[in-house]
Design an enzyme around this catalytic site. Sequence first.
Site, PDB file in Angstrom:
ATOM      1  N   GLY A 118       0.830  -1.289  -0.187  1.00 28.28           N
ATOM      2  CA  GLY A 118      -0.045   0.026  -0.161  1.00 28.28           C
ATOM      3  C   GLY A 118       1.203   0.771   0.661  1.00 28.28           C
ATOM      4  O   GLY A 118      -0.014   2.586  -0.788  1.00 28.28           O
TER       5      GLY A 118
ATOM      6  N   ASP B 138      -4.469   2.075  10.789  1.00 31.49           N
ATOM      7  CA  ASP B 138      -6.173   2.110  11.596  1.00 31.49           C
ATOM      8  C   ASP B 138      -5.574   1.687  12.865  1.00 31.49           C
ATOM      9  O   ASP B 138      -6.310   1.785  14.071  1.00 31.49           O
ATOM     10  CB  ASP B 138      -6.571   0.915  10.357  1.00 31.49           C
ATOM     11  CG  ASP B 138      -7.751   1.013   9.947  1.00 31.49           C
ATOM     12  OD1 ASP B 138      -8.557   1.115  10.861  1.00 31.49           O
ATOM     13  OD2 ASP B 138      -8.516   0.712   9.084  1.00 31.49           O
TER      14      ASP B 138
ATOM     15  N   LYS C  48      -6.584   7.016  10.817  1.00 32.09           N
ATOM     16  CA  LYS C  48      -8.171   6.718  10.783  1.00 32.09           C
ATOM     17  C   LYS C  48      -8.001   6.035  12.295  1.00 32.09           C
ATOM     18  O   LYS C  48      -8.326   4.765  12.988  1.00 32.09           O
ATOM     19  CB  LYS C  48      -8.250   5.158  10.563  1.00 32.09           C
ATOM     20  CG  LYS C  48     -10.221   5.217  10.934  1.00 32.09           C
ATOM     21  CD  LYS C  48     -10.587   4.081   9.543  1.00 32.09           C
ATOM     22  CE  LYS C  48      -9.980   3.972   7.632  1.00 32.09           C
ATOM     23  NZ  LYS C  48     -10.684   2.906   7.078  1.00 32.09           N
TER      24      LYS C  48
END
Length: 183
Positions: free
Chosen positions: A46, A105, A133
């Site tokens: 990613g 996350d 997040k």
Amino acid sequence: MSLNNDIQSVLYSEEQLRQRVCEMGAQITKDYQGKDKILLVSVLKGSYIFMADLSRAIDLPVTIDFMVVSSYGSGSKSSGQVEIKKDISLNLEGYDVIIVEDILDSGNTLYYLMNILKLRGAASIRICTLMDKPERRAKPITADYAGFQIPDAFVVGYGLDFDQRYRNLPYVGILKPEVYEGR
């Protein structure tokens, strides 16, 4: 079929990403002045686009390495089980390590990774993430450098994927729920 059809809305445009990455690179350059053993560790897959752009925005000599660390598999939620699929190739002794991640996350992966790299003798370890997040955080971890704080939505593009798709979008967008629900 266009990948754009699966996007609910664009969260950050290509220009917004470029500007923020340049700002982050300038901050890292300032913070690491005088350091001569800086290692950027990209957590693949990613972060590969972010890592490439960030490394060019840092005006210092840096060494680059890559890891494949996963807690997702092919789903949309973290499994909580962390697995190193590809390890870095350098001895970390004396390096100032910056872990470059696409999204922070739950924190499971980065928490695990930081503990492993500390044991390997890094002089320092910091986290640089494109997306943060915090609503989903399960581990006590924060980013030293965070590009954007985002809502609890499923985002793709600029390297971030769903089931290995959408990484090549030049922006970050919110994926339509019907694309990933039930998978």
